[in-house]
Design an enzyme around this catalytic site. Structure first.
Site, short mmCIF file in Angstrom:
data_model
loop_
_atom_site.label_atom_id
_atom_site.label_comp_id
_atom_site.label_asym_id
_atom_site.label_seq_id
_atom_site.Cartn_x
_atom_site.Cartn_y
_atom_site.Cartn_z
N ARG A 110 8.22 3.04 12.09
CA ARG A 110 9.36 2.66 11.25
C ARG A 110 10.64 2.50 12.08
O ARG A 110 11.16 3.46 12.64
CB ARG A 110 9.55 3.65 10.10
CG ARG A 110 9.88 5.06 10.49
CD ARG A 110 9.77 6.01 9.31
NE ARG A 110 8.38 6.34 9.04
CZ ARG A 110 7.96 7.50 8.54
NH1 ARG A 110 8.82 8.44 8.22
NH2 ARG A 110 6.68 7.72 8.34
N ARG A 160 -2.35 12.27 10.01
CA ARG A 160 -1.10 12.94 10.41
C ARG A 160 -0.90 14.20 9.60
O ARG A 160 -1.29 14.25 8.43
CB ARG A 160 0.10 12.04 10.13
CG ARG A 160 0.13 10.86 11.01
CD ARG A 160 1.53 10.43 11.40
NE ARG A 160 1.36 9.64 12.58
CZ ARG A 160 1.77 8.38 12.71
NH1 ARG A 160 2.46 7.80 11.75
NH2 ARG A 160 1.56 7.73 13.83
N ASP A 206 0.80 -1.23 0.00
CA ASP A 206 0.00 0.00 0.00
C ASP A 206 0.83 1.28 0.00
O ASP A 206 0.43 2.29 -0.54
CB ASP A 206 -0.93 0.02 1.23
CG ASP A 206 -0.20 -0.27 2.53
OD1 ASP A 206 1.03 -0.45 2.50
OD2 ASP A 206 -0.85 -0.33 3.58
N HIS A 207 2.04 1.23 0.57
CA HIS A 207 2.78 2.47 0.77
C HIS A 207 3.59 2.92 -0.46
O HIS A 207 4.00 4.06 -0.53
CB HIS A 207 3.74 2.34 1.95
CG HIS A 207 3.09 2.45 3.30
ND1 HIS A 207 2.16 1.57 3.75
CD2 HIS A 207 3.25 3.36 4.29
CE1 HIS A 207 1.77 1.90 4.97
NE2 HIS A 207 2.42 3.01 5.32
N SER A 221 5.40 7.36 13.67
CA SER A 221 5.30 6.05 13.02
C SER A 221 6.08 4.96 13.74
O SER A 221 6.84 5.21 14.67
CB SER A 221 5.79 6.15 11.59
OG SER A 221 7.19 5.99 11.56
N ASP A 268 3.09 -1.03 11.75
CA ASP A 268 2.58 0.26 11.32
C ASP A 268 1.86 0.86 12.52
O ASP A 268 1.12 0.16 13.21
CB ASP A 268 1.60 0.09 10.15
CG ASP A 268 1.32 1.43 9.50
OD1 ASP A 268 1.90 1.71 8.44
OD2 ASP A 268 0.55 2.22 10.09
C1 MIC Z 1 2.83 6.44 8.69
O1 MIC Z 1 1.63 6.65 8.69
O2 MIC Z 1 3.67 7.23 9.15
C2 MIC Z 1 3.34 5.12 8.13
C3 MIC Z 1 4.07 5.40 6.90
O3 MIC Z 1 2.26 4.29 7.82
C4 MIC Z 1 4.23 4.48 9.19
C5 MIC Z 1 4.93 3.27 8.79
C6 MIC Z 1 6.15 3.52 7.98
O4 MIC Z 1 6.87 4.46 8.19
O5 MIC Z 1 6.39 2.68 7.12
C7 MIC Z 1 3.51 4.18 10.50
O6 MIC Z 1 2.53 4.78 10.80
O7 MIC Z 1 4.02 3.35 11.27
FE1 SF4 Z 2 -0.86 4.68 4.96
FE2 SF4 Z 2 0.11 5.35 7.37
FE3 SF4 Z 2 -1.27 7.10 5.87
FE4 SF4 Z 2 -2.53 5.11 6.93
S1 SF4 Z 2 -1.51 6.74 8.03
S2 SF4 Z 2 -2.77 5.83 4.84
S3 SF4 Z 2 -1.01 3.47 6.82
S4 SF4 Z 2 0.71 6.19 5.39
#
Ligand code: MIC
Ligand code: SF4
Length: 799
Positions: free
Chosen positions: A679, A480, A120-121, A677, A185
């Site tokens: 990560r 976010r 998805d990312h 996140s 995630d």
């Molecule tokens: C996000 O919303 O910041 C992400 C991208 O989904 C991250 C995961 C990532 O950095 O791969 C998260 O929320 O953990």
């Molecule tokens: Fe994707 Fe994270 Fe955004 Fe949700 S918050 S849509 S999992 S990047």
């Protein structure tokens, strides 16, 4: 649609559907409920009081039954670490790469716990759904092939690009009331909307659980949110969490589970509940959840899981808090403090629609105050782009309410004044709203449909029309809004609200518009006011559309599946173990960065264009601290002083130079360092480039664990004001490392340039076994040294 493209690029030989190990079967759920029953009954005898829903689920998943007997001593919120056995693991395509690379080091043939991967990312939003998905398949072919082949080999379910965003797909297929899931995630708690304890973790946590090890968690405290009344008019589930975020702030949920309950909770749809628990990540909560109720039954049945709904109804006492709790709170809200460490009461009937931002999700005001805030803060009133959808807000109900507003505009010949982008959360929802007409109405007022993927939520958003450095306002229904988050540009100010509110603002084209009081101009020049969106169906009347060919099951011939990594790849790189602690104290180390203010994982290891390197540690490390604000240099971003040449250079460049000279270094963090996140890359890249320790005022939960797991010493100031004592040219020693002990402070000596020396005290939250991670160099090194994995052969090789 996607599948034709997909099979062009991904080989799919010998796919045979046989194994069900990755599914949530009724047998699995039944087994979980049996264990819950047994554990809860003993626990109730031990604590001798009514218990809440999070207690039930956590107790029901303890790895050791005997720990329940000593619950009164063993389960101390925010003090005790507990070992749990999760029922599922969810991985997405960017964090999943490292997770699988680490899992492979355990040398096991298959995962021990049902696991899925979701692509998805990595899909970049450029034009629209079809071309963007097609381009992503081409650009990320190597990574998708790696993930797919590893999934088929290790018994993992693989959801193809275009299938949807991890949290939606998990909600539709795998989440279940009373279960425990971890996911790589931070928005994994989305599944709390279906009564599951679902927690975001770093990749190594997930890899360990996939290898059959128990998962360790700091036993959380509980925040109770008691809902009464009923949402009405413009107010939506999103406003509940935006309001809660404004009360608790971005760190208020740290090491806490937020439990929503009360008569109001039972009036919120299951997907609305998921929006609320999803965004619990924005207050740093371990997770959020709702007790089982009729709305979850409805959702389970609509998504084809009747057997699980039946089981849940039969076991409802295991899946809801004890009745006495709500009764006692009804009589006197103060009774809540017998069960919760903190308590918030919200009357939904009086709740206003909220809008939060810019740059932080806890900067909230009711929409009625927005116009004034725009004026007082000089926010740019004209909106550049509006966006709805994402993992947070793209349910059938959300899209129906958004379409209701769109329909009113359409009937008056009005289109949005600005671009409107829609990112559906899953192919199931997308195809259903296409069939039922909501999508067409959105398109009729000007919407462009992007892929069922993260896209603009995570910086995968190409905006060539926007000039470099141009300040602009966007409104989204995402979760976010950190600077640089959506389009990689710090000047973009993201304001967040519900999808219906975003549509209203898109029609007006300005942030100061209040649909409750202000009018729009119809095509014929007359003024009209939008009616609040009508109550929308929680699930489609005619069921969800059945979607085919978006999923690859594990192979039933796993030994025949090869996982290959090209050794010249710039996308994937085999991991080399981090070296173990050399036995010496950290002696007079330089400070790479002293960070000022908010420093999220997006500041430490940004996403957007860097997402493509998430499987290649060396390449990714070039983004180290790119967004971090330098406390020494009047707010300069991503750069600092190189002590070897006294020049100002990027943090990543300096760190690499120190690494070549075998010089370890330190990061100084501010409050809630590593917010956001899951990560683990934000811990792995500094570790890779030679970071010895991070000393911060405080940490966000997942990031602190990630630092510990990757072998970086995570420390906090005993006295926060000592942060001020640290100067740019200081050298820092951290001493007596061989004697680190749980709960015992650590001494740190600051050598200032003028020759003065100060000693300060630091705290840490390591327990005995976590200290082993530090000494061994990482938790992965500890795992590999365990008897069961010692002789394991890593199945991954570069060719
Ligand atoms: C996000 O919303 O910041 C992400 C991208 O989904 C991250 C995961 C990532 O950095 O791969 C998260 O929320 O953990
Ligand atoms: Fe994707 Fe994270 Fe955004 Fe949700 S918050 S849509 S999992 S990047």
């Amino acid at each position: 649609m996607f599948n034709a493209y997909y099979s062009m690029y991904i080989f799919m030989s010998d796919v045979k559907i046989k194994l069900e190990a990755e599914k949530t079967t009724a047998t699995l759920v039944n087994k979980v409920y049996e264990k819950l029953k047994k554990n809860i009954s003993l626990y109730k005898k031990v604590v001798n009081r009514p218990i809440t829903i999070s207690e039930k689920i956590l107790i029901g998943h303890l790895a050791n039954y005997k720990d329940i007997e000593s619950a009164n001593d063993y389960l101390i919120p925010t003090k005790s670490y507990v070992l749990l056995k999760p029922d599922r693991v969810a991985l997405q395509d960017v964090t999943g790469q490292m997770t699988i690379l680490q899992f492979s080091q355990a040398g096991l043939k298959q995962t021990s716990v049902p696991t899925t991967v979701h692509c998805d990312h990595l899909i970049q939003a450029r034009v629209g759904s079809e071309p963007d998905t097609k381009a992503a398949l081409y650009e990320n072919n190597e990574v998708y092939q790696f993930l797919e082949s590893a999934s088929r080999k290790y018994g993992i379910g693989f959801w193809k690009p275009g299938a949807g965003i991890i949290h939606q797909v998990v909600l539709e297929n795998y989440a279940f009331p009373g279960g425990l899931m971890i996911g790589t995630d931070s928005h994994t708690p989305n599944a709390g909307g279906l009564g599951m304890i679902a927690i975001g973790v770093g990749g190594l946590d997930a890899a360990e659980v996939m290898a059959g090890m128990p998962w360790e968690l700091l036993y959380p405290k509980r925040i109770g949110v008691y809902l009464t009344g009923k949402l009405n008019g413009w107010t939506s589930p999103k406003d509940i969490i935006l309001y809660v975020a404004s009360k608790l702030t971005v760190s208020g949920g740290t090491n806490a589970i937020v439990e929503y309950f009360g008569p109001g909770a039972r009036t919120v749809s299951c997907t609305g509940k998921a929006t609320i628990t999803n965004m619990g990540a924005e207050i740093g909560a371990t997770c959020s959840l709702f007790p089982y109720d009729k709305t979850m039954d409805t959702y389970l049945r609509a998504t084809g899981r009747e057997a699980i709904a039946d089981l849940a109804n039969k076991n409802i006492n295991l899946l809801t808090q004890d009745n006495e709790i709500e009764k006692e709170i009804e009589q006197n809200p103060e009774n809540a403090l017998k069960y919760f460490d903190q308590f918030i009461e919200i009357n939904l009937s009086n709740l206003e629609p909220y809008i939060v931002g810019p740059h932080t999700p806890d900067l909230a005001r009711p929409i009625s105050n927005m116009a004034e805030d725009v004026k007082n803060n000089n926010y740019l009133d004209t909106i550049s782009v509006s966006l709805i959808g994402s993992c947070t807000n793209s349910s059938y109900e959300d899209m129906s309410r958004a379409a209701d507003i769109a329909k009113q505009a359409k009937e008056r010949g009005v289109r949005t004044k600005i671009p409107l982008q829609v990112t559906p959360g899953s192919e199931k929802v997308r195809s259903t709203i296409e069939r039922d007409g909501q999508m067409q109405i959105l398109k009729d007022i000007g919407a462009n449909v992007l892929a069922n993927a993260c896209g603009p939520c995570i910086g995968q958003w190409n905006r060539p029309e926007l000039k470099k450095g141009e300040p602009n306002t966007i409104v989204t229904s995402y979760n976010r809004n950190f600077p640089g988050r959506n389009d990689g540009r710090r000047e973009t100010m993201n304001f967040i609200g519900s999808p219906e509110l975003v549509i209203a603002l898109a029609l007006a084209g300005r942030l100061s518009f209040n649909p409750l009081t202000d009018s729009l101009i119809a095509n014929d020049g007359t003024l009209f006011k939008l009616d609040p969106p009508k109550t929308a169906p929680e699930v489609p009347e005619n069921g969800f559309k059945d979607v085919q060919d978006i999923y690859v099951p594990p192979s039933d011939n796993p030994d025949n599946v090869d996982i290959q990594i090209n050794k010249n790849s710039d996308r994937l790189q085999l991991l080399k173990p981090f070296s173990k602690w050399d036995g010496n104290d950290f002696d007079k180390l330089p400070i790479l960065a002293k960070v000022k203010g908010k420093c999220t994982t997006d500041h430490i290891s940004p996403a957007g264009p860097w997402l493509m390197y998430r499987g290649h540690l060396d390449k990714l490390s070039d983004n180290l601290l790119l967004g971090a604000v330098n406390a020494f240099q009047d707010g300069k971003i991503g750069i600092g002083k190189n002590i070897l040449n006294s020049k100002n250079e990027s943090f990543a460049h300096i760190a690499r130079e120190y690494k070549t000279k075998s010089l370890k270094w330190i990061i100084i963090g501010d409050k809630n360092y590593g917010e956001g996140s899951s990560r683990e890359h934000a811990a792995m890249t500094p570790r890779y480039l030679g970071c010895a320790a991070v000393i911060a005022k405080s940490f966000a939960r997942i990031h602190e664990t990630n630092l510990k797991k990757q072998g970086i010493l995570a420390l906090t100031f005993s006295d926060e004001t000592d942060y001020e004592k640290i100067l740019e040219d200081d050298r820092i020693s951290i001493i007596n490392l061989k004697d680190l002990k749980p709960k015992i402070p650590v001494d740190c000596i600051l050598y200032h340039k003028d020759g003065t020396i100060e000693t300060i005290s630091l705290q840490h939250s390591y327990n005995e076994s976590q200290l082993e991670w530090f000494y061994a160099g990482s938790a992965l090194n500890v795992l590999k040294s365990k008897d069961e994995f010692k002789d394991a052969e890593n199945k991954l090789v570069s060719n």
